[in-house]
Design a protein around this motif. Structure first.
Motif, PDB file in Angstrom:
ATOM      1  N   VAL E  93      21.878 106.206 -64.097  1.00 17.46           N
ATOM      2  CA  VAL E  93      21.227 105.263 -63.680  1.00 17.46           C
ATOM      3  C   VAL E  93      20.849 105.182 -62.233  1.00 17.46           C
ATOM      4  CG1 VAL E  93      20.423 102.861 -64.095  1.00 17.46           C
ATOM      5  CG2 VAL E  93      21.320 104.146 -65.795  1.00 17.46           C
ATOM      6  N   SER E  94      22.236 105.177 -61.576  1.00 21.20           N
ATOM      7  CA  SER E  94      22.080 105.019 -60.057  1.00 21.20           C
ATOM      8  C   SER E  94      21.475 106.380 -59.434  1.00 21.20           C
ATOM      9  CB  SER E  94      23.578 104.669 -59.602  1.00 21.20           C
ATOM     10  OG  SER E  94      24.012 103.782 -60.062  1.00 21.20           O
ATOM     11  N   SER E  95      21.519 107.632 -60.152  1.00 22.15           N
ATOM     12  CA  SER E  95      21.000 108.874 -59.528  1.00 22.15           C
ATOM     13  C   SER E  95      19.662 108.655 -59.570  1.00 22.15           C
ATOM     14  CB  SER E  95      21.672 109.901 -60.138  1.00 22.15           C
ATOM     15  OG  SER E  95      22.830 110.106 -60.420  1.00 22.15           O
ATOM     16  N   LEU E  96      18.926 108.218 -60.568  1.00 21.68           N
ATOM     17  CA  LEU E  96      17.476 108.444 -60.716  1.00 21.68           C
ATOM     18  C   LEU E  96      16.694 107.129 -60.542  1.00 21.68           C
ATOM     19  CD1 LEU E  96      17.864 109.901 -64.402  1.00 21.68           C
ATOM     20  CD2 LEU E  96      16.993 111.104 -62.376  1.00 21.68           C
ATOM     21  N   ALA E  97      17.535 105.980 -60.138  1.00 16.35           N
ATOM     22  CA  ALA E  97      16.651 104.803 -59.906  1.00 16.35           C
ATOM     23  C   ALA E  97      16.120 105.057 -58.359  1.00 16.35           C
ATOM     24  CB  ALA E  97      17.542 103.520 -59.810  1.00 16.35           C
ATOM     25  N   PRO E  98      16.903 105.421 -57.379  1.00 14.44           N
ATOM     26  CA  PRO E  98      16.262 105.409 -56.088  1.00 14.44           C
ATOM     27  C   PRO E  98      14.959 106.470 -56.267  1.00 14.44           C
ATOM     28  CG  PRO E  98      18.628 105.607 -56.165  1.00 14.44           C
ATOM     29  CD  PRO E  98      18.291 105.884 -57.451  1.00 14.44           C
ATOM     30  N   ALA E  99      14.724 107.318 -57.213  1.00 16.18           N
ATOM     31  CA  ALA E  99      13.706 108.314 -57.031  1.00 16.18           C
ATOM     32  C   ALA E  99      12.568 107.529 -57.641  1.00 16.18           C
ATOM     33  CB  ALA E  99      14.189 109.572 -57.946  1.00 16.18           C
ATOM     34  N   GLY E 100      12.809 106.546 -58.522  1.00 15.97           N
ATOM     35  CA  GLY E 100      11.685 105.755 -59.004  1.00 15.97           C
ATOM     36  C   GLY E 100      11.743 105.605 -60.451  1.00 15.97           C
ATOM     37  N   PHE E 101      12.649 106.088 -61.274  1.00 22.28           N
ATOM     38  CA  PHE E 101      12.880 105.988 -62.482  1.00 22.28           C
ATOM     39  C   PHE E 101      13.411 104.454 -62.873  1.00 22.28           C
ATOM     40  CE2 PHE E 101      12.980 110.636 -62.556  1.00 22.28           C
ATOM     41  CZ  PHE E 101      12.189 110.667 -63.656  1.00 22.28           C
ATOM     42  N   SER E 102      12.724 103.763 -63.482  1.00 20.89           N
ATOM     43  CA  SER E 102      13.225 102.483 -63.795  1.00 20.89           C
ATOM     44  C   SER E 102      13.094 101.994 -65.208  1.00 20.89           C
ATOM     45  CB  SER E 102      12.333 101.426 -62.978  1.00 20.89           C
ATOM     46  OG  SER E 102      11.087 101.441 -63.582  1.00 20.89           O
ATOM     47  N   ARG E 103      12.743 102.854 -66.099  1.00 18.84           N
ATOM     48  CA  ARG E 103      12.778 102.730 -67.443  1.00 18.84           C
ATOM     49  C   ARG E 103      13.650 103.626 -68.080  1.00 18.84           C
ATOM     50  NH1 ARG E 103      11.566  98.623 -65.480  1.00 18.84           N
ATOM     51  NH2 ARG E 103       9.706  97.432 -65.989  1.00 18.84           N
ATOM     52  N   PHE E 104      14.643 103.480 -68.698  1.00 15.78           N
ATOM     53  CA  PHE E 104      15.647 104.369 -69.215  1.00 15.78           C
ATOM     54  C   PHE E 104      15.868 103.925 -70.722  1.00 15.78           C
ATOM     55  CE2 PHE E 104      17.375 106.460 -65.414  1.00 15.78           C
ATOM     56  CZ  PHE E 104      17.045 105.353 -64.459  1.00 15.78           C
ATOM     57  N   TYR E 105      15.396 104.902 -71.311  1.00 16.09           N
ATOM     58  CA  TYR E 105      15.453 104.776 -72.867  1.00 16.09           C
ATOM     59  C   TYR E 105      16.449 105.758 -73.594  1.00 16.09           C
ATOM     60  CZ  TYR E 105      13.298 103.949 -77.570  1.00 16.09           C
ATOM     61  OH  TYR E 105      13.142 103.372 -78.909  1.00 16.09           O
ATOM     62  N   PHE E 106      17.630 105.208 -74.117  1.00 13.32           N
ATOM     63  CA  PHE E 106      18.659 105.841 -74.540  1.00 13.32           C
ATOM     64  C   PHE E 106      18.401 106.286 -76.360  1.00 13.32           C
ATOM     65  CE2 PHE E 106      21.431 106.793 -71.216  1.00 13.32           C
ATOM     66  CZ  PHE E 106      21.030 105.741 -70.206  1.00 13.32           C
ATOM     67  N   ILE E 107      18.047 107.423 -76.827  1.00  7.75           N
ATOM     68  CA  ILE E 107      17.939 107.599 -78.098  1.00  7.75           C
ATOM     69  C   ILE E 107      19.442 107.946 -78.498  1.00  7.75           C
ATOM     70  CG2 ILE E 107      17.241 109.195 -79.749  1.00  7.75           C
ATOM     71  CD1 ILE E 107      14.427 108.853 -78.459  1.00  7.75           C
ATOM     72  N   ASN E 108      19.878 107.216 -79.388  1.00  6.24           N
ATOM     73  CA  ASN E 108      21.371 107.188 -79.567  1.00  6.24           C
ATOM     74  C   ASN E 108      21.565 107.535 -81.254  1.00  6.24           C
ATOM     75  OD1 ASN E 108      24.134 106.795 -79.693  1.00  6.24           O
ATOM     76  ND2 ASN E 108      23.945 104.906 -80.495  1.00  6.24           N
ATOM     77  N   GLY E 109      22.577 108.492 -81.284  1.00  7.03           N
ATOM     78  CA  GLY E 109      23.028 109.172 -82.645  1.00  7.03           C
ATOM     79  C   GLY E 109      24.228 108.581 -83.200  1.00  7.03           C
ATOM     80  N   HIS E 110      25.068 107.507 -82.734  1.00  5.54           N
ATOM     81  CA  HIS E 110      26.342 107.294 -82.973  1.00  5.54           C
ATOM     82  C   HIS E 110      26.360 105.603 -82.842  1.00  5.54           C
ATOM     83  CE1 HIS E 110      30.514 107.279 -83.481  1.00  5.54           C
ATOM     84  NE2 HIS E 110      30.645 107.213 -81.955  1.00  5.54           N
ATOM     85  N   GLY E 111      26.712 105.184 -84.057  1.00  7.88           N
ATOM     86  CA  GLY E 111      27.090 103.619 -84.133  1.00  7.88           C
ATOM     87  C   GLY E 111      28.212 103.398 -83.064  1.00  7.88           C
ATOM     88  N   GLY E 112      29.144 104.095 -83.002  1.00  3.62           N
ATOM     89  CA  GLY E 112      30.296 103.952 -81.730  1.00  3.62           C
ATOM     90  C   GLY E 112      30.108 103.858 -80.535  1.00  3.62           C
TER      91      GLY E 112
END
Ligand code: NI
Ligand code: NI
Ligand code: NI
Ligand code: NI
Ligand code: NI
Ligand code: NI
Lengths: 246, 246, 246, 246, 246, 246
Positions: E93-112
């Motif tokens: 998140v810290s890598s991409l936020a300064p470039a302008g990404f601000s909505r991170f959507y994680f598609i998760n396959g693992h309950g753990g």
């Protein structure tokens, strides 16, 4: 039996009959215009002591500060970072496991702690295992506010006005425990609701007085007593099932 | 004024008149055959509340578990690693500083916390400074058991039998606070003393019942009340001097 | 016997007769207008070598940078964070313990290191213990400037002008060790004193030239020699007592 | 100009004319039957002081302990974990950058440090950048033993017997610096070589006396002086190029 | 649009129209006798690419290893510790936020992964906020297996035999994506179920073949395609709602 | 044999015949105006799968994000901090070693990963060793772009226009793997070169379009296939030598 009011020889004796210990964990965070900052810790501690009395379990000292980063834009809120709280839990479990405690039951008063506590339990099992300790240690998370009876009672008493933070149910419980600290303040009947939780600043922008869809003005100490009794009963049963698991 | 019993608007008001907050910090560790495991937290909390009443200071929730690694060979003891406790303190201070708290006064009940707390204060100032916060934050360590009047009273009442751990002075204070939890047990009149503190195992080998040169059988609740009053008075003055420093 | 000037078979032989090792630890920080930035490391290293000669102890390489966060507002100061220094000490002890070193004596030249070193010792014992190593390792902190004879000599030579940082005693010792690096500069006779240590910026605001109540202009190399001799004698005795502890 | 022998006002003056500082970094590790445990630190420190004299650069105190985990099965070796050394370097750079130092030149005496130092430089730039500091800071790694002239001289003097650890070139340099500490011991003419470096135990199994393909018996103090002079000359030029980079 | 198949100028253009990015996150862990070790990563990646196609979202590279400490007693399982995974997410998140990404959507396959990811989001917001970044960054967790339609379809197809790990639904999806890697093995019709998850050793003792109440023999590639389509549809809508939140 | 497409019983069988596993590790970073952000991961993954087919080795899932802090000033770049990547590698190795994997071969596509990976290997050996695991674990770093044949082919095809980042050789390989993602853009014939790598901001200032002395317009998918074949052949031999080391 409270750990803080016991001597070490008493703990040694206790361990002859039970490997279980209960830790109340709360939070120190804003609870709206009328809710106490210590609400989550107060509730968890009161219920944990009740469960301790009902079951004979050892009850450790309250973890008063939890994971409340999203509340930090309101003055008086204190939070551990998740990575800090994980270390804290690992240290607690690692301190007590060599002495013989192997069933750790956390009575939790704060939804924001849940994710970090679950992560911490995994980290603790792995930490102990990598050090060659028995992998027999187990942790359980008992969220009093999610107990079935508590949920039903809140529904019955408050309906939709229960909300999700600074709820009348938790406020009622603190009123039962600290009747001398019942607060009143004007509460805007239009209360924000339904916005997801992100940063502290974002939280405050969307939840301007700190409440999440709740009407804590509905709370009474008498309700609080009912919540207390239901929660103690259900969590006592849950604790005993936890100890009895194979 | 207790943080846990306040609302966030009350904290906001408080900050108009004072930037100070008191945190009691204790430990959860063996205190010999008759001392309570929570002794250090109980003493720190009671005195902190007394100082809060005397000075009008905000008093935060008690930090119940401190740095007690050397006591871990006795069952019931719980400790944070120093590196964990440093993170905890940094998190507390970093949570409250943006809201306007800038004078953190820790009322400490445990000698084993002193080094780590001092290290943590340095780390906290640096952490805030590196993030560009005002470098105006100050932390102070108030060890109740090292207050001049407490020391003199212990000398007068117990002489050499005060010892260095599981002391009659701290036991007396817990008896005053929790008269229902006064414990008795046979105490060997020959008590170990003078050995430096190293690992947990080494500690237990040299201090077989947990006491360090003390005779807690001398403690009485009445003594406890005198210690309480002296400590509250001295630490209240110390807190006010701290706030008044230029 | 210096570790850096030994071979590993020589170390192996040494360990047949002694489990002890001395580490000088200093700091790299401003010492006022005339004090050397390396003062604390220079003093610790010189005395440690003297103690090594007097006792036959193995002397490790100097830890030149310590915990000096509060001096960072003066150019040339370098500091580890306390949490870093703890890791460093844990790594040193963990490296040498498996080879048979079990008595670590740190000759310290900097008051600011004390708290973090004590915390680090606790963390190191615990770290080794949790990994299943013998819990036989012991660390001792020998602060040369707090040795009784050093304190008395400073009192005798400088009275109140000894101060608390950039003291004539430590400056004298560096003059004895590095006579070619004696510095002079105008020193304001009114020197700040009595303010507690908080952040780096706060420190500089209160101690504008870096001294804390001291008059280093009183220092002479001859004084330095006397401090050296007293410190070596006292710390040699202290080291031997440490080795002899049961 | 040595940082340890300077005052803070002298550093302030120095910064008017140069943003550069040199840190010698070595290691504390076995160097075969006749090599000094401090070899890498001794060489780096001597050359750094030479470069400082030749260029007028500020030279900081020596980092005596580096990344030598693979040598820990030989007594007397001390190592930081890579993750610790990264923190140390970040702390050094973060301490000095706010004062105006922006060109950090590390004169390194130990191959095992290279990877971790490069990683640390990246972490330091990022750390400073994320805190909003100017991203103007630069670090350079000057490995004296990899300087072209050093390499050629070693080839010329020792051919294949230079080897890769406990080399005659580095031993010669320590003999030049510490002629009083020249060691002799029988050296098996069949010396292990060509095995990759993995764990400490694996290293000792494959390199039974600690040497890696080297014959340090070829070293002389006179050779050491030649290595010293070549290294100082080349690294001085390298340092000046580093300062001059756009 | 896949990040890995884009150039940086293309990313720059993309950011003109959207601040959103999707990261698939899976796990590398045992999935019973017939389930693929990469099941969770395969499912998350396939669905994320589908959502990317449906919505035009940027899709980052798959996080293949997640929090699977409880599966480590089965060979081939790989896990990050929760504290490591938190750092990883903070770094992303810290890598991409300064470039302008601000909505991170994680598609998760693992309950753990769920608990640790939620903790990591909190830590990331706080990390960015403490560094003075805009507190505008938001993360969302999209668990494909908890999508309403997925849940209903699994219920309909498998009833109770869906179970909780190595489920026919996730196995079906991998069969759809990798029909060449469909495995068969005898599956004991009596499959363990209902035991809570604690340590890795405890897990294996209670779930001897790795399944948790599931019958993956029911899975078919055709089912997999249906799960894929339902999941892509629901998560695409969820992603778009996330971007549209005020 | 791909770990992600295997079941745990298949892994158990595999371990009967081999203790080796290959992990592709790349990076997610700008590769100039025409190079794919996933270039390093794509190359590493393709070659690793090829080596797996050629040697029968188990191939783990790709580590898609590496150490690319210096590229973060270009949008779309993602990096772990070195200290994070060290933890990740330690976790991977620690997860698999208890199951019997002891030869970890990392096929690396990114020069910026090299230092951190080497540091991580040392940390992993030490971590396992300190926990009492066998010190038999070995890690090897196979940089495909540094294989002799790859280097020669790049020299032959591109001469000086190979450059050091966003090179035609790596671009060619991605064109071979993803012919559908071949990008074109005007490339300034004057490309920056020869500047050392420091901070992200410094990097972008000196390498304005992200290339380091390269002309990726020379790349063709046919070249890519040749690079692929050479790399697979050389690294397969290297992997087998690694397994055969005594
Ligand atoms: Ni609450
Ligand atoms: Ni006490
Ligand atoms: Ni000093
Ligand atoms: Ni060397
Ligand atoms: Ni799964
Ligand atoms: Ni590349």
């Amino acid at each position: 039996m409270q750990l803080q009011l016991s001597t070490w020889p008493e703990v040694e004796s206790y361990l002859q009959s039970s490997p279980g210990i209960i830790f109340p964990i709360g939070s120190t965070e804003q609870h709206g215009p009328t809710g106490l900052i210590g609400t989550d810790a107060i509730c968890a501690e009161a219920i944990a002591k009740g469960v301790g009395e009902a079951t004979g379990a050892m009850v450790g000292p309250t973890i008063n500060v939890g994971m409340a980063l999203h509340h930090l834009a309101f003055p008086g809120s204190v939070s551990l970072r998740p990575s800090t709280l994980i270390r804290v839990i690992v240290d607690y479990v690692s301190s007590l496991a060599p002495a013989g405690f192997s069933r750790f039951y956390f009575i939790n008063g704060h939804g924001g702690n849940i994710a970090t506590l679950k992560a911490a339990f995994s980290e603790a099992y792995h930490h102990l295992g990598s050090l060659g300790h028995s992998q027999n240690v187990r942790c359980h998370l008992g969220n009093w506010f999610m107990a079935r009876g508590v949920y039903q009672l809140a529904k019955e008493l408050y309906g939709d006005q229960e909300g999700h933070h600074a709820t009348p149910s938790e406020v009622a419980l603190t009123q039962f425990v600290y009747p001398e600290a019942i607060k009143t303040a004007p509460l805007n009947p239009e209360v924000a609701s339904g916005h997801s939780i992100y940063s502290a600043q974002d939280f405050r922008e969307h939840y301007s007085d700190g409440r999440m869809g709740s009407n804590p003005a509905l709370a009474t100490p008498e309700h609080g007593q009912r919540f207390y009794e239901v929660a103690v009963k259900e969590l006592s049963e849950s604790y005993q099932r936890f100890l009895a698991e194979n």
